[in-house]
Design a protein around this motif. Structure first.
Motif, mmCIF file in Angstrom:
data_model
loop_
_atom_site.group_PDB
_atom_site.id
_atom_site.type_symbol
_atom_site.label_atom_id
_atom_site.label_comp_id
_atom_site.label_asym_id
_atom_site.label_seq_id
_atom_site.Cartn_x
_atom_site.Cartn_y
_atom_site.Cartn_z
ATOM 1 N N VAL A 16 0.835 -1.202 0.000
ATOM 2 C CA VAL A 16 0.000 0.000 0.000
ATOM 3 C C VAL A 16 0.871 1.254 0.000
ATOM 4 N N ARG A 17 1.923 1.232 0.831
ATOM 5 C CA ARG A 17 2.809 2.398 0.910
ATOM 6 C C ARG A 17 3.578 2.616 -0.381
ATOM 7 N N LEU A 33 5.773 8.266 6.186
ATOM 8 C CA LEU A 33 5.927 8.181 7.637
ATOM 9 C C LEU A 33 5.757 6.735 8.085
ATOM 10 N N SER A 34 6.533 6.327 9.087
ATOM 11 C CA SER A 34 6.277 5.002 9.627
ATOM 12 C C SER A 34 4.995 5.082 10.465
ATOM 13 N N PRO A 35 4.279 3.938 10.611
ATOM 14 C CA PRO A 35 2.908 3.986 11.137
ATOM 15 C C PRO A 35 2.752 4.668 12.492
ATOM 16 N N PHE A 36 3.768 4.610 13.342
ATOM 17 C CA PHE A 36 3.611 5.184 14.679
ATOM 18 C C PHE A 36 4.096 6.626 14.772
ATOM 19 N N ALA A 49 1.447 4.154 -3.046
ATOM 20 C CA ALA A 49 1.210 5.576 -2.813
ATOM 21 C C ALA A 49 2.435 6.420 -3.151
ATOM 22 N N SER A 98 4.158 10.815 13.726
ATOM 23 C CA SER A 98 3.399 11.962 13.239
ATOM 24 C C SER A 98 4.337 12.813 12.388
ATOM 25 N N PRO A 99 3.777 13.665 11.513
ATOM 26 C CA PRO A 99 4.623 14.444 10.616
ATOM 27 C C PRO A 99 5.599 15.351 11.365
ATOM 28 N N TRP A 142 -1.870 9.846 14.184
ATOM 29 C CA TRP A 142 -1.789 10.457 12.857
ATOM 30 C C TRP A 142 -2.510 9.587 11.823
ATOM 31 N N GLN A 143 -2.310 8.274 11.921
ATOM 32 C CA GLN A 143 -2.979 7.364 10.990
ATOM 33 C C GLN A 143 -4.503 7.509 11.096
ATOM 34 N N LEU A 187 -1.196 17.918 4.749
ATOM 35 C CA LEU A 187 -0.204 17.162 5.516
ATOM 36 C C LEU A 187 -0.479 15.650 5.455
ATOM 37 N N MET A 188 -1.743 15.293 5.309
ATOM 38 C CA MET A 188 -2.081 13.859 5.245
ATOM 39 C C MET A 188 -1.405 13.180 4.060
ATOM 40 N N ASP A 240 -3.809 20.753 7.448
ATOM 41 C CA ASP A 240 -3.878 19.372 7.939
ATOM 42 C C ASP A 240 -4.212 18.394 6.811
ATOM 43 N N GLN A 262 2.828 14.040 -1.672
ATOM 44 C CA GLN A 262 3.022 12.586 -1.653
ATOM 45 C C GLN A 262 4.298 12.206 -2.399
ATOM 46 N N SER A 279 1.658 10.887 4.529
ATOM 47 C CA SER A 279 1.568 9.650 5.317
ATOM 48 C C SER A 279 2.370 8.489 4.750
ATOM 49 N N SER A 280 2.482 8.423 3.416
ATOM 50 C CA SER A 280 3.185 7.267 2.851
ATOM 51 C C SER A 280 4.683 7.327 3.157
#
Lengths: 264, 341
Positions: free
Chosen positions: A71-72, A105-108, A75, A110-111, B221-222, A98-99, A95, A155, A102-103
């Protein structure tokens, strides 16, 4: 970065929606996909984006089968700009943009500050820096579309897919958004849009793919595709295609449908 | 946004300060008030600081064995309920979602009623509620896997149906329970109360609560991205069904833990996230920690009222409903948008 679709087919249950679709788009090209309502344009988009997986044939992104992407990874190659987005909660423009990070960023996580800088760059690029702290819900349709484009830009994907980007926009905003899309293609992005406006795809895109009944009707340069014959086959309407400004623009005028004065 | 002192981040810090003030204040209230110097002394001594006792042993017992576990439990339960509520509102893209949407409360109620009927001790009741709560959500999840069509809708509908099934089960247990002792105990448990809080309960739920709260904070964030819908999230590189599964697991863990020690405390999980949306915005980077802190502050204050209003102590679940419902009406009729500047 190129994208190549080979013999793509898709069925919903037993109903075949797409048959044997093949086309390719190269780096810096702007492709418009034309076709009447319900012809499978959205399904085609969803297959390429990996939102639908049960298709036959292959989608190659720079020589790699898109099926093999996580998925990442997907993207990071292809960014999607939906026709409209109605987030249920109230986010600021910044915001929303900024989303798009996400691809990366590691899942845990925040930007970070770098991600914020990237967003400022994208907002600047599409010319909406002044909207940064506005509430997304309160923007006009054209401004919302530019926000979604900025979100796709952060992205950092080389391929941009726009699903009827002008569908909800007024005349001026349609041109604004398409000019933006074209200038991105000139910068080297691969841009694909679906649209219901043959004249606009003639004006802005490099190539046109015409789809009818889930199959490729014809594809080629705008001059090859925007003809009375193709329009008749595509939309079932008899039109005169008028060439203007040394064929730099073409307009379609429906035959046999002319203005009628109001009878008193 | 104008550069003001009240950025979302600073609001969170202020909320944390407020929580500490409320925690300290909670000790000074009650039938046996403990003044602040003595309180800090007792806590400091317990933490190993060399302080000569200038307080009575009675004071120490009140602080350490009765009030501290209750205060800590209020803080944790409030954080759990509000955090789970905020999470569910995000993953179901539904502002009306609350922590009991997947049947965690109904299951806990059934488990507790069954344990009381069987004559278990208080730890047995907590354990019964916890296990039944997790089991109910697991059942809801399994049922929804077989639902046709929209999977989110299937999950929510399965939650409603299974909840009402377990509520019927609880009603049946109340019907057959001994009306002189067991029925009142069940009824009281279902009303929700922290009056029986002891270190034992706290020890039992602390690990599962932290095991749920920490991932929820990390995934915040997710959660933002998931609220945009599955397709858009996927196109941005976020696997929404996977995030949703983790969030459901963590939220269930914290809700089950909270409900199993406190009984049914409604409204916290719905009202607090909405209040925080007004205060810090919808961005889960601030909304998640804000909701947790806000839930803690709210429940702590309400529990203080519950402890001190009457000698018998009004069950906290009744108070949260009395405060929560009108407050929510005030919130939804309030004009203006917090984010427009």
């Amino acid at each position: 970065m190129s994208i190549e679709v080979r013999n793509l087919g898709f069925s919903y249950d037993s109903r075949q929606v797409l048959h044997d679709i093949s086309f390719s788009v190269g780096k810096g090209e702007f492709l418009s996909i034309l076709g009447p309502n319900g012809v499978g344009k959205s399904t085609l988009f969803r297959c390429i984006l990996g939102l639908l997986s049960g298709y036959t044939g292959t989608v190659m992104v720079d020589g790699v089968d898109a099926r093999s992407f996580s998925v990442r990874e997907a993207a990071k190659h292809i960014a999607y700009i939906p026709q409209s987005s109605r987030p249920i909660f109230n986010y600021s423009v910044f915001d929303i943009v900024l989303m798009g990070r996400s691809s990366s960023l590691s899942p845990f996580r925040s930007p970070s500050k770098q991600d914020n800088d990237r967003c400022r760059w994208a907002l600047e690029k599409v010319g909406i820096s002044h909207l940064s702290q506005r509430c997304y819900h309160r923007l006009s349709g054209g401004e919302q579309q530019l926000v979604l484009i900025a979100r796709a830009l952060v992205q950092d994907a080389p391929i941009l897919m726009l699903d009827e980007p002008t569908a909800n926009l007024d005349f001026g905003n349609q041109l604004l958004v398409l000019e933006q899309a074209r200038s991105l293609a000139l910068e080297g992005y691969t841009v694909i849009q679906t649209t219901h406006h043959p004249e606009q795809s003639y004006l802005f895109s490099h190539r046109i793919l015409a789809i009818q009944n889930g199959q490729v009707l014809t594809q080629g340069t705008p001059a090859q595709v925007l003809t009375p014959e193709t329009m008749k086959l595509l939309y079932g309407v008899d039109v005169d295609v008028v060439s203007l400004y040394e064929d730099k623009a073409r307009i379609c005028i429906p035959k046999n449908i002319t203005r009628q004065e109001v009878s008193s | 946004m104008k550069q003001t002192f009240l950025t979302p981040r600073n609001k969170i810090i202020l909320l944390a300060v407020l929580l500490i003030v409320c925690i300290l204040g909670s000790f000074t209230l009650g039938h046996y008030p403990v003044p602040l110097p003595q309180l800090l002394g007792i806590l400091g001594e317990r933490l190993g600081l060399p302080i000569q006792p200038f307080w009575t042993t009675q004071m120490e017992t009140a602080v350490w064995n009765i009030r501290l576990p209750r205060v800590l439990l209020s803080v944790l339960v409030g954080a759990c309920l509000a955090g789970a509520g905020a999470s569910y509102q995000g993953i179901f893209q539904n502002p009306m979602a609350s922590p009991d949407i997947l049947g965690a409360s109904a299951g806990a109620g059934f488990g507790a009623a069954l344990a009381i009927l069987a004559g278990f001790s208080s730890v047995g009741i907590t354990l019964g509620a916890f296990v039944c709560s997790l089991g109910t959500v697991a059942l809801v999840f399994t049922v929804s896997r077989h639902a046709k069509g929209d999977r989110i809708l299937g999950l929510v509908l399965a939650g409603i149906m299974v909840s009402s099934l377990f509520q019927a089960g609880t009603s049946f247990i109340k019907l057959v329970a001994d009306p002189t002792n067991k029925l009142p105990q069940i009824t009281y448990w279902l009303m929700g109360s922290l009056s029986g809080a002891k270190w034992q309960e706290l020890g039992f739920v602390l690990i599962p609560m932290l095991a749920g709260l920490i991932p929820l904070l990390l995934l915040r964030w997710q959660l933002n991205v998931v609220t945009m819908g599955d397709d858009e999230a996927r196109a941005m590189g976020v696997n929404a069904p996977k995030v949703r599964l983790w969030v459901v697991l963590c939220s269930t863990l914290v809700t089950a833990s909270a409900v199993s020690v406190s009984g049914m405390i409604g409204w916290v999980g719905l009202v607090i996230p909405h209040m925080l949306r007004r205060l810090v915005g919808s961005d889960y980077r601030y909304l998640m920690p804000g909701s947790m802190l806000g839930g803690s502050v709210f429940l702590l204050i309400v529990d203080n009222v519950s402890r001190n209003a009457t000698t018998a102590g009004i069950p906290i679940g009744i108070l949260t409903a009395f405060i929560g419902a009108p407050f929510f009406l005030w919130l939804i009729t309030g004009k203006g948008d917090h984010y427009e500047h």
